[in-house]
Structures are given as C-alpha cells and as structure tokens.
Design a protein around this motif. Structure first.
Motif, PDB file in Angstrom:
ATOM      1  N   ASP B  23     -10.098 -30.755   4.045  1.00 37.66           N
ATOM      2  CA  ASP B  23     -11.422 -30.123   4.188  1.00 37.66           C
ATOM      3  C   ASP B  23     -11.315 -28.709   4.756  1.00 37.66           C
ATOM      4  N   GLU B  24     -10.289 -28.492   5.574  1.00 42.37           N
ATOM      5  CA  GLU B  24     -10.087 -27.179   6.185  1.00 42.37           C
ATOM      6  C   GLU B  24      -8.662 -26.758   5.911  1.00 42.37           C
ATOM      7  N   CYS B  25      -8.434 -25.459   5.828  1.00 42.07           N
ATOM      8  CA  CYS B  25      -7.053 -25.028   5.638  1.00 42.07           C
ATOM      9  C   CYS B  25      -6.858 -23.627   6.210  1.00 42.07           C
ATOM     10  N   LYS B  26      -5.593 -23.260   6.382  1.00 42.22           N
ATOM     11  CA  LYS B  26      -5.227 -21.896   6.759  1.00 42.22           C
ATOM     12  C   LYS B  26      -4.922 -21.131   5.478  1.00 42.22           C
ATOM     13  N   ILE B  27      -5.393 -19.894   5.413  1.00 41.21           N
ATOM     14  CA  ILE B  27      -5.068 -19.051   4.265  1.00 41.21           C
ATOM     15  C   ILE B  27      -4.270 -17.847   4.769  1.00 41.21           C
ATOM     16  N   HIS B  28      -3.058 -17.669   4.222  1.00 40.08           N
ATOM     17  CA  HIS B  28      -2.230 -16.516   4.548  1.00 40.08           C
ATOM     18  C   HIS B  28      -2.635 -15.357   3.658  1.00 40.08           C
ATOM     19  N   LEU B  29      -3.004 -14.254   4.282  1.00 38.80           N
ATOM     20  CA  LEU B  29      -3.435 -13.080   3.534  1.00 38.80           C
ATOM     21  C   LEU B  29      -2.272 -12.101   3.460  1.00 38.80           C
ATOM     22  N   GLU B  30      -1.331 -12.395   2.585  1.00 34.50           N
ATOM     23  CA  GLU B  30      -0.110 -11.602   2.473  1.00 34.50           C
ATOM     24  C   GLU B  30      -0.372 -10.332   1.683  1.00 34.50           C
ATOM     25  N   GLU B  31       0.563  -9.409   1.782  1.00 33.79           N
ATOM     26  CA  GLU B  31       0.403  -8.151   1.039  1.00 33.79           C
ATOM     27  C   GLU B  31       0.383  -8.361  -0.462  1.00 33.79           C
ATOM     28  N   ASP B  32       1.135  -9.383  -0.932  1.00 28.80           N
ATOM     29  CA  ASP B  32       1.250  -9.582  -2.378  1.00 28.80           C
ATOM     30  C   ASP B  32       0.385 -10.741  -2.908  1.00 28.80           C
ATOM     31  N   GLY B  33      -0.523 -11.243  -2.067  1.00 27.32           N
ATOM     32  CA  GLY B  33      -1.404 -12.318  -2.544  1.00 27.32           C
ATOM     33  C   GLY B  33      -1.714 -13.320  -1.446  1.00 27.32           C
ATOM     34  N   ILE B  34      -2.500 -14.333  -1.800  1.00 26.53           N
ATOM     35  CA  ILE B  34      -2.810 -15.330  -0.774  1.00 26.53           C
ATOM     36  C   ILE B  34      -1.955 -16.574  -0.976  1.00 26.53           C
ATOM     37  N   ALA B  35      -1.717 -17.287   0.116  1.00 27.66           N
ATOM     38  CA  ALA B  35      -0.894 -18.488   0.075  1.00 27.66           C
ATOM     39  C   ALA B  35      -1.505 -19.541   0.984  1.00 27.66           C
ATOM     40  N   ILE B  36      -1.492 -20.772   0.494  1.00 32.62           N
ATOM     41  CA  ILE B  36      -2.029 -21.894   1.269  1.00 32.62           C
ATOM     42  C   ILE B  36      -1.056 -23.053   1.166  1.00 32.62           C
ATOM     43  N   ARG B  37      -0.756 -23.648   2.310  1.00 25.83           N
ATOM     44  CA  ARG B  37      -0.008 -24.907   2.307  1.00 25.83           C
ATOM     45  C   ARG B  37      -0.788 -25.890   3.153  1.00 25.83           C
ATOM     46  N   ALA B  38      -0.898 -27.118   2.692  1.00 29.11           N
ATOM     47  CA  ALA B  38      -1.672 -28.091   3.459  1.00 29.11           C
ATOM     48  C   ALA B  38      -1.171 -29.494   3.165  1.00 29.11           C
ATOM     49  N   ALA B  55      -3.892 -11.447  -9.641  1.00 28.39           N
ATOM     50  CA  ALA B  55      -4.965 -12.322 -10.123  1.00 28.39           C
ATOM     51  C   ALA B  55      -6.336 -11.817  -9.676  1.00 28.39           C
ATOM     52  N   PHE B  56      -6.318 -10.834  -8.761  1.00 26.31           N
ATOM     53  CA  PHE B  56      -7.559 -10.279  -8.238  1.00 26.31           C
ATOM     54  C   PHE B  56      -7.910  -8.990  -8.988  1.00 26.31           C
ATOM     55  N   GLU B  57      -9.192  -8.649  -8.990  1.00 26.12           N
ATOM     56  CA  GLU B  57      -9.620  -7.364  -9.556  1.00 26.12           C
ATOM     57  C   GLU B  57      -9.137  -6.250  -8.639  1.00 26.12           C
ATOM     58  N   SER B  58      -9.225  -6.478  -7.341  1.00 23.90           N
ATOM     59  CA  SER B  58      -8.646  -5.542  -6.376  1.00 23.90           C
ATOM     60  C   SER B  58      -8.254  -6.364  -5.165  1.00 23.90           C
ATOM     61  N   TYR B  59      -7.227  -5.914  -4.461  1.00 25.42           N
ATOM     62  CA  TYR B  59      -6.662  -6.725  -3.379  1.00 25.42           C
ATOM     63  C   TYR B  59      -5.986  -5.840  -2.344  1.00 25.42           C
ATOM     64  N   GLU B  60      -6.396  -5.987  -1.095  1.00 21.47           N
ATOM     65  CA  GLU B  60      -5.737  -5.291   0.011  1.00 21.47           C
ATOM     66  C   GLU B  60      -5.630  -6.257   1.172  1.00 21.47           C
ATOM     67  N   ALA B  61      -4.426  -6.437   1.694  1.00 21.58           N
ATOM     68  CA  ALA B  61      -4.233  -7.316   2.849  1.00 21.58           C
ATOM     69  C   ALA B  61      -2.964  -6.894   3.549  1.00 21.58           C
ATOM     70  N   ASP B  62      -2.859  -7.235   4.841  1.00 18.50           N
ATOM     71  CA  ASP B  62      -1.658  -6.822   5.568  1.00 18.50           C
ATOM     72  C   ASP B  62      -1.084  -7.951   6.406  1.00 18.50           C
ATOM     73  N   GLY B  63      -1.226  -9.176   5.875  1.00 21.10           N
ATOM     74  CA  GLY B  63      -0.508 -10.278   6.507  1.00 21.10           C
ATOM     75  C   GLY B  63      -1.275 -11.089   7.535  1.00 21.10           C
ATOM     76  N   GLY B  64      -2.580 -11.116   7.463  1.00 22.18           N
ATOM     77  CA  GLY B  64      -3.356 -11.916   8.415  1.00 22.18           C
ATOM     78  C   GLY B  64      -3.360 -13.399   8.091  1.00 22.18           C
ATOM     79  N   LEU B  65      -3.968 -14.170   8.983  1.00 22.15           N
ATOM     80  CA  LEU B  65      -4.106 -15.617   8.778  1.00 22.15           C
ATOM     81  C   LEU B  65      -5.525 -16.017   9.171  1.00 22.15           C
ATOM     82  N   ILE B  66      -6.220 -16.704   8.277  1.00 17.08           N
ATOM     83  CA  ILE B  66      -7.572 -17.173   8.609  1.00 17.08           C
ATOM     84  C   ILE B  66      -7.668 -18.678   8.392  1.00 17.08           C
ATOM     85  N   GLY B  67      -8.612 -19.290   9.087  1.00 16.43           N
ATOM     86  CA  GLY B  67      -8.883 -20.716   8.882  1.00 16.43           C
ATOM     87  C   GLY B  67     -10.268 -20.868   8.265  1.00 16.43           C
TER      88      GLY B  67
END
Lengths: 247, 247, 247
Positions: B23-38, B55-67
């Motif tokens: 139901d809940e997960c962590k999403i890694h906001l990496e520079e080259d895309g998002i990653a989820i393991r659960a 896979a995105f129309e536009s994408y900017e991220a610098d390695g954060g982590l959100i729940g």
C-alpha cells in the motif's frame, strides 16, 4: 465411451438453459447426441434439452449416463473464447471428465447419477393456444412485470386474436398486448394462467433475445416454451406449472 | 529536487505493478529515472521496478527519496485520461508532492520513508530453466488454477521441452502444457516449484495480456518474472517465494 | 386533461435532474409544458425544471397538478430504448397515469400532491460573479475534491479573472483553476462560498458532460447552476445553499 469436440459457445448456451433451474444434472450420452431433463427442487419448472451430434465438431458416444456439477462445468467452458473448441473425454475407470481447451486440461470429478434428483416426465399436453414470439418481447414482459409484482399472467384473447401479459401490483399494473402483427405466429384459443415471476425470470435468462420462442398456453395449465439452440441442431423445452389464481 | 512530466498511462502502469503487493512504498528519485523496490508484509512477494528518465516527457531529479501512499497516488493519476500528462513536483520544504493534471492541482502529503517497511534485497539467483511466455497465457493458467485450488505448481519438463502449470483440488485438477511452439522462448532445465495462487493472481493483474514475460524457474526455488513497461523504457521484476510441497 | 408523447431520452433526462434531490415531486401540467420545483428534505438543494411543450412529439394539458414517485417513473421510462416514444395519459377519475411504450402499458398510481413536501420559492439573487463552464470540468472538480474532503469551495478571483475550486483534506489538498481561456465565459466579481460535496455530486450526475452550465456565485451565498435540456426546449436550475466556512 464418450469423446466429443464442440464450440465453447454451443456448449455454454446448452448448459445455461439447464443451470437456470438446477445446480446438478444427469447428462445422457446417446449415440445421436446429448440429452438432459431436469426439474427444480420445488417441482415447478422443468427443462428438456437435446443437442444433436451434428452440433458438435466431432462426437462419439454409446449411451452412457453421467452426473455433473453444472456451475463448475459452466465456469470451465466460460474460460474459453466463444469461438474456441472444447474437447470432452470421459474416463470410464476414474469416472472423471477430461476437458481440454487449447492446451489447458481440466479434470472434472463426476457425480454419482443416483445421487441427483430424479428426471421428470414432461407431460404431453394438448394446449389450446400457441404463439411464436421474439425472445426480446419475453424479456420486455418479464422486466416490466417485475417492477410491480412477483407473479405474471400469460393469456390469449381468442376473439381479439391477441396475446397478453398482465401483472398486478399493490398500486401499479402492467399490461403488454401483442397482436398477430407483433407476433411471429398466433394460433388463438382461450388461455390464461398465472405464473411465478421468479421462474420466468430465470428461464428468460436462457432465451436468446433475437430468437423465436414457441409458447403453448391453456386455462390454468402449465406453459411450455420451445426454442432452438445451436442453429437448429439442438432444442430446449421449458415447462412451468401455473400458480393458483388468487381472486 | 524532483520535477517531471509523464503520461498518465505510463505512470499508472508503473504504479500498478507495485500496488498489487504493497500500500505504501519508497520511491528513489535518481538522476536517470525512478526506482522502487518493495516486499509484501509476509515477505513472500517482491517487486523491483525501474522507470527510465526517457519514459518521461521531461525529468529532473538529483537522488532524493520519498515515501508515498500508493492507492492515493493511483487514484489521482486515474483521474486523468490515459493520454493526458501528469506533472509532478516535489516541495522539499513542506515534503509534499504537487501533482498537476490539466489545470487541476493535487497536493499529496508524503510519508516519512523511515516509517515504511524496509526495501528487500532481491537475490541474484542462477535458475536452471527460463521461459518467455505471453501475458495472456499466465492469465489463463492463473484463472484455471483458481477454480480448483489455492496453490499452483509451475514446472519445466526438460526432456519433453515443455513448460507446465498444475493445480490439484480436492476433486478436480487443472493442467496447462505449453511446448516450444506455444512459448516465445524456452531454455529447458529441471524445474518445479509450488506457489501461493493469491500472490500470482495479484502479480497477474499487473502483467499486460499482450506482453512478454520472462520467467525463471528452479526446483523448489523462487520464481522470477521480468517484463517491460513504458515501451521498453522501464521494467519490472516480480519474485515470489515457493511454498513447501505437501506430498 | 393531460396527454403527451415524448422520447424516452428527453423525459428520462428531465426526471434525472429532479430525482437526484427528491424521491417524490409535484408536476405542473401547464398548457405550454411541464414544470417541477422541488427542495431536498434538509432544505439545502433546490431544483427548478421546465420542459416546453415543443420538447414533446405531441402535448395537450390544461393546468393540472400530479404527484409522482420519481424512481418508479424513471424505472418505467428506463425500460424504453432511448429513441423510443413514451405515451403519457392521465386518467382524472382514477388518478392514475397510463404510460405506453410500444404495446406495453404501465398504470402508475399517483400520489396526493398535498402529501408531498411544499415546493420551494427559488429566490432571485443578484450574484456578482457568473461563469459558463463545461459539464466535464464540473465533473473533474467534484471527482477530485471528493478524494480529499466532504466539502468544496467555489470562488472567483476577480483580479486574476479566474474561477477556482478548492478542497482541503486532513493531509492533502485539491485546487482547480480555470481562467478565461478555459471557460466558455467569465463575468468576474468577488465570490467564494463553501458547499457540501454530497449535494454537488448528486447535481453533477444530472449535468451532461458535454453541456454548458451557467454558474452564479457570491461571497458566502448560494450557488445557482443553469443548463439546457432537450436541445434547448427545456432548462434546469439548481440552487445550493452554502455551508458556513470553518476557519
């Protein structure tokens, strides 16, 4: 011995007409096709089905009798696309039915036929009125009647040459009149009987909306409804006992 | 920093493959895309998802982590038409995710990642058999097995060069056999393991019926299923632990 | 005297806009068409409907008043295909409405109009802001707000020349902004009021997604929504009382 191949659509349609009344049934595996007769637990609604060998892609049988759980068998057949073929083969030793659909094999345990309710004798009635009606009109009548009551009268007005359906509720009434123009055929004769709507609703589910249903009626007599399945290579008869008119 | 625009269809498909397990997960906001393991609460099913920046129309991220609350996020994305774009922007200060769909802004409160179950290590197994199969066939196998049992065996018969699925019920059995012809690819090797059908049914929901699934199997080993999403610009791995065979 | 023929679609659409608020209503059978006014039991939502004689295939009335069970009448009309005609005829003596649909006659018992809640006076408000918006955008706003809250603010930012919708949940918020470009028309004026989402959801059900809705708003005032039905030969006004802002 029993071994047959049939389209999922044909087999499914045939089983539907029986499963609206009973959960389990006996299937006669005759040389010239399969036959099922069944009556519901309350002894009010009966079905007599035959599906000719010609309705199958291939068919071999020598007169056996099997008992099946209908809803289980319908679920299996329901997994196939309507155009797909279902292969049936009886294993006499294990009393199991092997059902194959495109690489998928389902082994269905059969039921001892002696444990299934006895098959009814469907009486040969000489009813005075006969109409041939579209399935869609039966559906309309049953749907409308269901809005006001839990029983429904079917009748023929011989003088007006008209078939009618009536349902009386506590405050509202429904009446559908179909004359010779609206019907496919009409053989007028005095007829009016009252039926339980629950049974007619169930039977209606098994009737194709674009099909023809020959309906025989009398005065306080059972109604008989006949229709073809499998493009004429099978047919179904429903018989429903009347309810006593409450006047 | 995280700011991205993606089609509702791509994002929805990606989230679906995770939400069938948790139901809940962590999403890694990496520079080259998002990653989820659960991993699910019982530690039986795992998912490893990556969705490339491409896979995105536009994408900017610098390695954060959100729940995130997945069902909430799926409901929001589900309001868009499948062709519509979803704009995502993380507010680092308030720890909220701003989601825009054609003039509609949804502010989603994030969950503290530390409060979410730890991410699994998905082991690198060297499994002896590998098949590539259509999603539709997995669906057929799971649906059929579900009619008779709550567990399912997946196996490869190395001699017969055949993949098979078996389910044994109290009275009825189901078996699906797919040979080299029926499969997209087969790398034969002795394999047979028993799995909980509940998990496979959930995973099946996330697998496109017209997609290809690479499935790795062993003897009493976990099964791994890999498939592409977002037209190859993302991929999902499911891993499911075996149940102990009861003989 | 009342005798009319109308398409099932036109009658059904008209009844829907009333039945979202009340179960029973009075129908005025005026010479130039039918009129219905009704208010919900909590006195929060009102509807004012008129359907011109021109919306009917044929129409004759001389100013009667009948009381009807709306859900019953909708069920009857719902049995017709949308293109089919519904014939209505009032039997003054028995106080029953005869409804005919292609050979099917339904006799609907009417309700004593005196037993139905009194019709509301819908006040003539001079509201400062008016927007004309697509039904689809109302639907989007209501659906999104429903994800986070049970009330919704509608407002106009006069300076920014913008209509907005806001809903605040315990953790998440939703905001939809539509400027002059996104709207069909905008007459800016300071306006912001809070409404119960339950009522707006019900009213939204009666609004065609591809229709235009003229919406009048004020500061802590009721909202009025007007839209045409029956291709302009009828119209509906909804009025919804504001909730007190909780700050």
């Amino acid at each position: 011995m029993f071994k047959a191949i049939v389209s999922a659509e044909t087999l499914g349609t045939a089983l539907d007409s029986v499963s609206v009344l009973v959960d389990e049934c006996k299937i006669h595996l005759e040389e010239d096709g399969i036959a099922i007769r069944a009556v519901d637990p309350a002894n009010v609604g009966m079905v007599d089905l035959s599906l000719d060998a010609a309705a199958f892609e291939s068919y071999e049988a020598d007169g056996g009798l099997i008992g099946v759980n209908l809803s289980r068998l319908e679920d299996i057949v329901g997994m196939a696309d309507s155009g797909q073929l279902v292969e049936l083969e009886l294993d006499e030793e294990t009393r199991k039915l092997h059902i194959q659909i495109d690489g998928l094999e389902y082994t269905l345990a059969l039921i001892d036929p002696d444990s299934i309710r006895q098959e009814p004798d469907i009486p040969d009635l000489d009813l005075p009125a006969e109409i041939v009606i579209e399935g869609a009109d039966i559906n309309r009548a049953v749907t409308a009647a269901d809005m006001v009551s839990d029983h429904i009268a079917l009748g023929v007005d011989a003088d007006a040459e008209m078939f009618y359906v009536e349902a009386e509720g506590d405050t509202d009434d429904v009446r559908l009149e179909l004359d010779r123009e609206d019907l496919i055929d009409l053989q007028a004769g005095a007829a009016r009987s009252l039926f339980s709507l629950d049974y007619l609703k169930d039977m209606n589910k098994a009737i194709a909306k674009d099909g023809e249903v020959t309906t025989e009626l009398g005065e306080e007599f059972p109604v008989k409804m006949h229709f073809d399945i499998a493009e004429g290579q099978g047919n179904v008869t429903f018989m429903l006992a009347p309810r006593i008119q409450s006047d």
